[in-house]
Motif scaffolding. Structure first.
Motif, PDB file in Angstrom:
ATOM      1  N   ILE A 276       8.263   2.173   3.802  1.00 39.56           N
ATOM      2  CA  ILE A 276       9.625   1.644   3.791  1.00 39.56           C
ATOM      3  C   ILE A 276      10.432   2.474   2.783  1.00 39.56           C
ATOM      4  CG2 ILE A 276      11.097  -0.350   3.301  1.00 39.56           C
ATOM      5  CD1 ILE A 276       8.720  -2.132   4.102  1.00 39.56           C
ATOM      6  N   ASP A 277      11.426   3.218   3.281  1.00 33.31           N
ATOM      7  CA  ASP A 277      12.179   4.146   2.436  1.00 33.31           C
ATOM      8  C   ASP A 277      12.817   3.483   1.224  1.00 33.31           C
ATOM      9  OD1 ASP A 277      11.476   6.268   4.067  1.00 33.31           O
ATOM     10  OD2 ASP A 277      13.351   6.232   5.213  1.00 33.31           O
ATOM     11  N   LEU A 278      13.465   2.332   1.403  1.00 33.21           N
ATOM     12  CA  LEU A 278      14.119   1.658   0.293  1.00 33.21           C
ATOM     13  C   LEU A 278      13.092   1.243  -0.764  1.00 33.21           C
ATOM     14  CD1 LEU A 278      16.658   0.491  -1.027  1.00 33.21           C
ATOM     15  CD2 LEU A 278      16.292  -1.603   0.306  1.00 33.21           C
ATOM     16  N   ARG A 279      11.964   0.717  -0.339  1.00 32.42           N
ATOM     17  CA  ARG A 279      10.902   0.331  -1.281  1.00 32.42           C
ATOM     18  C   ARG A 279      10.380   1.569  -2.018  1.00 32.42           C
ATOM     19  NH1 ARG A 279       6.362  -3.164   1.260  1.00 32.42           N
ATOM     20  NH2 ARG A 279       5.936  -1.238   2.380  1.00 32.42           N
ATOM     21  N   ASP A 280      10.234   2.689  -1.303  1.00 31.44           N
ATOM     22  CA  ASP A 280       9.778   3.926  -1.936  1.00 31.44           C
ATOM     23  C   ASP A 280      10.751   4.363  -3.024  1.00 31.44           C
ATOM     24  OD1 ASP A 280       7.697   3.863  -0.137  1.00 31.44           O
ATOM     25  OD2 ASP A 280       8.451   5.518   1.100  1.00 31.44           O
TER      26      ASP A 280
ATOM     27  N   GLU B 152       0.840  -1.193   0.000  1.00 37.43           N
ATOM     28  CA  GLU B 152       0.000   0.000   0.000  1.00 37.43           C
ATOM     29  C   GLU B 152       0.872   1.240   0.000  1.00 37.43           C
ATOM     30  OE1 GLU B 152      -2.431  -0.495   3.503  1.00 37.43           O
ATOM     31  OE2 GLU B 152      -3.941  -1.565   2.353  1.00 37.43           O
ATOM     32  N   GLY B 153       0.404   2.258  -0.679  1.00 42.45           N
ATOM     33  CA  GLY B 153       1.093   3.534  -0.703  1.00 42.45           C
ATOM     34  C   GLY B 153       0.086   4.662  -0.616  1.00 42.45           C
ATOM     35  N   LYS B 154       0.552   5.826  -0.157  1.00 42.90           N
ATOM     36  CA  LYS B 154      -0.365   6.941   0.050  1.00 42.90           C
ATOM     37  C   LYS B 154       0.360   8.274  -0.082  1.00 42.90           C
ATOM     38  CE  LYS B 154      -3.667   8.804   3.351  1.00 42.90           C
ATOM     39  NZ  LYS B 154      -4.417   8.598   4.578  1.00 42.90           N
ATOM     40  N   THR B 155      -0.383   9.283  -0.508  1.00 40.03           N
ATOM     41  CA  THR B 155       0.070  10.663  -0.485  1.00 40.03           C
ATOM     42  C   THR B 155      -1.122  11.554  -0.161  1.00 40.03           C
ATOM     43  OG1 THR B 155       1.151  12.457  -1.692  1.00 40.03           O
ATOM     44  CG2 THR B 155      -0.292  11.020  -2.969  1.00 40.03           C
TER      45      THR B 155
ATOM     46  N   ILE C 199       4.547  -0.431 -17.152  1.00 38.91           N
ATOM     47  CA  ILE C 199       5.300  -0.368 -15.902  1.00 38.91           C
ATOM     48  C   ILE C 199       5.780  -1.779 -15.581  1.00 38.91           C
ATOM     49  CG2 ILE C 199       5.171   0.090 -13.418  1.00 38.91           C
ATOM     50  CD1 ILE C 199       3.051   2.227 -14.084  1.00 38.91           C
ATOM     51  N   VAL C 200       7.075  -1.901 -15.324  1.00 39.38           N
ATOM     52  CA  VAL C 200       7.655  -3.191 -14.951  1.00 39.38           C
ATOM     53  C   VAL C 200       6.973  -3.656 -13.668  1.00 39.38           C
ATOM     54  CG1 VAL C 200       9.772  -4.350 -14.198  1.00 39.38           C
ATOM     55  CG2 VAL C 200       9.867  -2.629 -16.008  1.00 39.38           C
ATOM     56  N   ILE C 201       6.593  -4.918 -13.608  1.00 37.75           N
ATOM     57  CA  ILE C 201       5.908  -5.449 -12.434  1.00 37.75           C
ATOM     58  C   ILE C 201       6.915  -5.571 -11.289  1.00 37.75           C
ATOM     59  CG2 ILE C 201       4.531  -7.368 -11.518  1.00 37.75           C
ATOM     60  CD1 ILE C 201       3.256  -5.690 -13.853  1.00 37.75           C
ATOM     61  N   PRO C 202       6.630  -4.921 -10.158  1.00 41.87           N
ATOM     62  CA  PRO C 202       7.563  -4.954  -9.025  1.00 41.87           C
ATOM     63  C   PRO C 202       7.837  -6.368  -8.517  1.00 41.87           C
ATOM     64  CG  PRO C 202       5.955  -3.210  -8.732  1.00 41.87           C
ATOM     65  CD  PRO C 202       5.502  -4.033  -9.907  1.00 41.87           C
ATOM     66  N   ASN C 203       9.124  -6.645  -8.303  1.00 40.11           N
ATOM     67  CA  ASN C 203       9.573  -7.931  -7.812  1.00 40.11           C
ATOM     68  C   ASN C 203      10.768  -7.675  -6.905  1.00 40.11           C
ATOM     69  OD1 ASN C 203      10.920 -10.391  -7.446  1.00 40.11           O
ATOM     70  ND2 ASN C 203      10.312 -11.142  -9.456  1.00 40.11           N
ATOM     71  N   TYR C 204      10.704  -8.177  -5.672  1.00 37.79           N
ATOM     72  CA  TYR C 204      11.805  -7.980  -4.728  1.00 37.79           C
ATOM     73  C   TYR C 204      11.964  -9.227  -3.874  1.00 37.79           C
ATOM     74  CZ  TYR C 204      14.791  -5.782  -1.263  1.00 37.79           C
ATOM     75  OH  TYR C 204      15.841  -5.480  -0.440  1.00 37.79           O
ATOM     76  N   LEU C 205      13.159  -9.775  -3.868  1.00 38.62           N
ATOM     77  CA  LEU C 205      13.466 -10.980  -3.098  1.00 38.62           C
ATOM     78  C   LEU C 205      12.484 -12.119  -3.397  1.00 38.62           C
ATOM     79  CD1 LEU C 205      14.427  -9.438   0.363  1.00 38.62           C
ATOM     80  CD2 LEU C 205      15.967 -10.280  -1.427  1.00 38.62           C
ATOM     81  N   GLY C 206      12.124 -12.247  -4.679  1.00 42.13           N
ATOM     82  CA  GLY C 206      11.254 -13.333  -5.090  1.00 42.13           C
ATOM     83  C   GLY C 206       9.767 -13.086  -4.903  1.00 42.13           C
ATOM     84  N   VAL C 207       9.392 -11.938  -4.371  1.00 42.14           N
ATOM     85  CA  VAL C 207       7.981 -11.600  -4.191  1.00 42.14           C
ATOM     86  C   VAL C 207       7.576 -10.658  -5.327  1.00 42.14           C
ATOM     87  CG1 VAL C 207       6.260 -10.522  -2.701  1.00 42.14           C
ATOM     88  CG2 VAL C 207       8.123 -11.848  -1.692  1.00 42.14           C
ATOM     89  N   THR C 208       6.617 -11.106  -6.131  1.00 42.42           N
ATOM     90  CA  THR C 208       6.157 -10.311  -7.270  1.00 42.42           C
ATOM     91  C   THR C 208       4.749  -9.795  -6.989  1.00 42.42           C
ATOM     92  OG1 THR C 208       7.451 -11.660  -8.784  1.00 42.42           O
ATOM     93  CG2 THR C 208       5.686 -10.363  -9.753  1.00 42.42           C
ATOM     94  N   VAL C 209       4.589  -8.501  -7.166  1.00 40.36           N
ATOM     95  CA  VAL C 209       3.276  -7.877  -6.995  1.00 40.36           C
ATOM     96  C   VAL C 209       2.435  -8.187  -8.222  1.00 40.36           C
ATOM     97  CG1 VAL C 209       2.072  -5.667  -6.723  1.00 40.36           C
ATOM     98  CG2 VAL C 209       4.259  -6.040  -5.576  1.00 40.36           C
TER      99      VAL C 209
ATOM    100  N   TYR D 235      10.369   1.588 -11.070  1.00 41.57           N
ATOM    101  CA  TYR D 235       9.062   1.209 -11.601  1.00 41.57           C
ATOM    102  C   TYR D 235       8.277   2.396 -12.167  1.00 41.57           C
ATOM    103  CZ  TYR D 235      10.417  -2.963  -9.120  1.00 41.57           C
ATOM    104  OH  TYR D 235      11.118  -4.053  -8.679  1.00 41.57           O
ATOM    105  N   LEU D 236       8.077   3.429 -11.378  1.00 43.44           N
ATOM    106  CA  LEU D 236       7.301   4.576 -11.841  1.00 43.44           C
ATOM    107  C   LEU D 236       8.130   5.564 -12.652  1.00 43.44           C
ATOM    108  CD1 LEU D 236       5.083   5.261  -8.706  1.00 43.44           C
ATOM    109  CD2 LEU D 236       4.477   4.030 -10.801  1.00 43.44           C
ATOM    110  N   GLU D 237       9.451   5.546 -12.487  1.00 45.86           N
ATOM    111  CA  GLU D 237      10.355   6.453 -13.197  1.00 45.86           C
ATOM    112  C   GLU D 237       9.875   7.902 -13.100  1.00 45.86           C
ATOM    113  OE1 GLU D 237      12.243   4.424 -16.866  1.00 45.86           O
ATOM    114  OE2 GLU D 237      10.152   3.711 -16.814  1.00 45.86           O
TER     115      GLU D 237
END
Length: 169
Positions: free
Chosen positions: A61-65, A33-36, A144-154, A72-74
């Motif tokens: 999470i700063d690194l994920r942001d 989840e993300g918010k502004t 948009i490239v599908i986010p994937n980190y440490l084997g977890v793909t959104v 991903y969003l560029e």
């Protein structure tokens, strides 16, 4: 998240808090989840334009942001998500009432503009309005490239929700 086609409503302004959120899912119950609270509302009398600066989205999470913004969003190339809805599609309720409707719009994200369907609810109290809208998006539709980190793909299907208060100028 949207508004009614009459010249008398041609100038709106945000009058209170606003937010834009997104949520995505992955395997084994993973949820992102993300918010502004940075949401801009513009109105030229024919079209309502809702804009969200993507660099302001935070997931907690700063690194994920940073990865979300850079990889991903560029956001350097594509700084905003923009929804446009024609006034002719919008209905505002009478005082003390609430309206819910699904309307066509155009979403611009990651340099791509696509036709979308937006479901919104507007509640009116006097000259004050509270609006919220839902818009499902598929990241693949916007290249948009599908986010994937440490084997977890959104999953590519993302749910967005925007809410704000507005009044006539």
């Amino acid at each position: 998240m949207v508004l009614l086609a009459t010249p008398a409503l041609a100038e709106l302004e945000r009058s209170g808090p606003a937010s834009a959120t997104f949520s995505g899912k992955g395997p084994a119950g993973f949820k992102l989840e993300g918010k502004t609270e940075e949401v801009t509302l513009k109105d030229d009398g024919k079209t309502v334009v809702i804009s969200v600066p993507l660099a302001s989205l935070k997931t907690g999470i700063d690194l994920r942001d940073r990865h979300m913004r850079e990889k991903y969003l560029e956001v350097e190339k594509f700084p905003h998500a923009v929804l446009e809805v024609l006034w002719s599609a919008i209905q505002l309720p009478e005082d003390g009432k609430t309206t819910t409707q699904t309307v066509p719009g155009k979403m611009t994200l990651h340099g791509k503009t696509k036709d979308v369907s937006v479901t919104y609810t507007v509640k009116r109290t006097g000259d004050a309005y509270e609006a919220s809208g839902k818009l499902p998006l598929n990241l693949k539709d916007f290249d948009i490239v599908i986010p994937n980190y440490l084997g977890v793909t959104v999953k590519p299907d993302i749910e967005t929700l925007t809410s704000f208060q507005f009044k006539k100028k």
